[in-house]
Design an enzyme around this catalytic site. Structure first.
Site, PDB file in Angstrom:
ATOM      1  N   CYS A 114     -31.268  31.848  29.211  1.00 12.04           N
ATOM      2  CA  CYS A 114     -30.167  31.020  29.670  1.00 12.04           C
ATOM      3  C   CYS A 114     -28.901  31.333  28.869  1.00 12.04           C
ATOM      4  O   CYS A 114     -28.971  31.391  27.644  1.00 12.04           O
ATOM      5  CB  CYS A 114     -30.536  29.553  29.463  1.00 12.04           C
ATOM      6  SG  CYS A 114     -29.182  28.396  29.625  1.00 12.04           S
ATOM      7  N   PRO A 115     -27.768  31.538  29.464  1.00  9.20           N
ATOM      8  CA  PRO A 115     -27.500  31.406  30.899  1.00  9.20           C
ATOM      9  C   PRO A 115     -27.486  32.732  31.655  1.00  9.20           C
ATOM     10  O   PRO A 115     -26.946  32.793  32.753  1.00  9.20           O
ATOM     11  CB  PRO A 115     -26.098  30.801  30.902  1.00  9.20           C
ATOM     12  CG  PRO A 115     -25.436  31.477  29.742  1.00  9.20           C
ATOM     13  CD  PRO A 115     -26.509  31.695  28.705  1.00  9.20           C
TER      14      PRO A 115
END
Lengths: 361, 83
Positions: free
Chosen positions: B15-16
């Site tokens: 992430c991200p």
């Protein structure tokens, strides 16, 4: 009202970190009828969800991306932009220096506002009236020791190129009026005069807006503000004898136990299954060591094992963190990045064999 | 039965990055195209659907296969490009 007399819908780009302040700044703008789109920059050092996604101890925590979550709550579009490559120069050569750790906060803010400025300039060029009129941030004077002092606010506006198109709705009334205020796009009287580290005003405003779920304020969203992480990054630069990094380097600093027995090699040892799986993905880049005769961690060797003694030393350290730590012997596999592997059998290192000074983070 | 036209591998990314890769890929696709994103970041199961909802794309299916997760989406009318 005829079409010709309808006021122009003003639009703003907001820097959204996922924390409370930027969330409130957007909300204040929306209350004034401004159409807002969010932008969130990925530097590589973002705390966002990384550890949560890997470690078992965090498995019950929300694995949400806070910037996306905020955007959804506020009903705005969100652009997440990878600036990790361009951001290196900010980390390596901060014109305004570092904070308490390797955090180049002022340069960082200037850089991000500059990126947003370039975006609105480009959008205006391509989209005309559907472009953006100004930039919004959740900055509050005195909130942060380096990037949010009253003296640094104008530096950010000027050096980013945003100038008076940068509006900080939460502390705007402590600052000279910006273009959106002077032009009447927003009502300055309905903006705020927050200052200092006291977050009660933000909490009260959140309550006023009915916002009761948000990322913990002031928790920091950047690993560079973390002492342990900064120590690991400084160690990396020292070992390489140069200040540089790749994205994989800074990702690996977030994972595992980092031990440097010799200046020319470091072990990154997983602490649990999730980290094991994460480090597995890097075995094609590093020599790796894992236990064969008992359950144990996976370790990456960052650097070179220059002799058989060092191979044994590294294997014994890895064995120390395995289920076989109390045994006389543990067999491990040492695998090169190209897949060539061999087994070694060693006596696991004892606690005194792994000095605290080897722990680099 | 949906025809999967495009596939995006975001394995090993955290992430991200799976969202960023998805966003950038969607910007190259046409309205109505389908995209299957594969990820090893369990957070993708929340984040990619959230990104889709925000940006007007339809999530057709999500699921887990061992240590991998996937999201199948259909590109909406606005592919999200700023300009």
């Amino acid at each position: 009202m005829t079409e010709a007399t309808q006021p122009i819908q003003r639009r703003a780009i907001a820097l959204v970190s996922g924390g409370l302040d930027s969330m409130l700044a957007v909300k204040v703008m929306q209350e004034q009828g401004i159409e807002v789109e969010g932008v969130n920059f990925f530097t590589g050092f973002c705390v966002e969800g990384h550890t949560h996604a890997i470690r078992k101890k965090d498995k019950d925590k929300d694995k949400r991306n806070n910037a996306l979550w905020v955007a959804e709550q506020l009903g705005i579009k969100m652009h997440i932009i990878d600036i990790s490559e361009e951001y290196k120069d900010v980390v390596l050569n901060p014109k305004h220096g570092y904070g308490a750790n390797l955090n180049p906060c002022l340069d960082c803010k200037i850089f991000m506002v500059n990126q947003a400025t370039l975006m609105i300039n480009k959008a205006r060029e391509f989209a005309g009236d559907r472009g953006f009129d100004f930039i919004v941030t959740g900055e509050v004077i005195g909130q942060r020791p380096k990037s949010q002092r009253k003296e640094t606010m104008p530096i950010i506006s000027q050096e980013s190129g945003a100038d008076d198109r940068l509006l900080r709705p939460l502390c705007a009334r402590n600052l000279p009026p910006t273009l959106p205020e002077r032009e009447g796009w927003v009502n300055r009287e309905a903006l705020f005069d927050f200052s200092g580290r006291n977050r009660k005003p933000q909490m009260a405003l959140a309550k006023h807006f009915g916002l009761d779920d948000f990322a913990q304020p002031a928790g920091g969203c950047c690993f560079l503000t973390d002492e342990s992480y900064s120590n690991k990054l400084a160690d990396l630069w020292k070992a390489r004898n140069e200040r540089r990094y790749e994205l994989d380097d800074i990702m690996l600093l977030k994972v595992g136990r980092h031990l440097r027995p010799e200046p020319h090699y470091k072990l990154i040892i997983s602490r649990e299954e999730g980290e094991n799986r994460f480090l597995e993905g890097y075995r094609y880049m590093f020599t790796s060591i894992t236990t064969v005769s008992c359950p144990g961690p996976l370790a990456l060797v960052d650097g070179n094992l220059e002799s058989e003694e060092e191979v044994s030393q590294a294997a014994a350290i890895v064995a120390r963190y395995s289920k076989g730590r109390v045994l006389d012997e543990v067999t491990l596999e040492v695998r090169q990045a190209d897949g060539v592997a061999r087994q070694v059998t060693v006596k696991p290192a004892q606690p005194d064999d792994v000095p605290l000074a080897w722990n680099v983070g | 039965m949906t025809d999967v036209i495009h596939e995006l591998d975001t394995r090993r990314l955290l992430c991200p990055m799976p969202v960023i890769k998805t966003q950038n890929k969607v910007r190259t696709l046409a309205t109505g195209d389908c995209l299957r994103v594969i990820s090893t970041d369990p957070g993708s199961l929340n984040d990619i659907p959230a990104w889709c909802r925000i940006n007007g794309h339809e999530v057709l299916e999500t699921g887990e296969q061992g240590h991998e997760v996937y999201v199948l989406l259909r590109v909406g009318e606005d592919n999200g490009a700023l300009f």
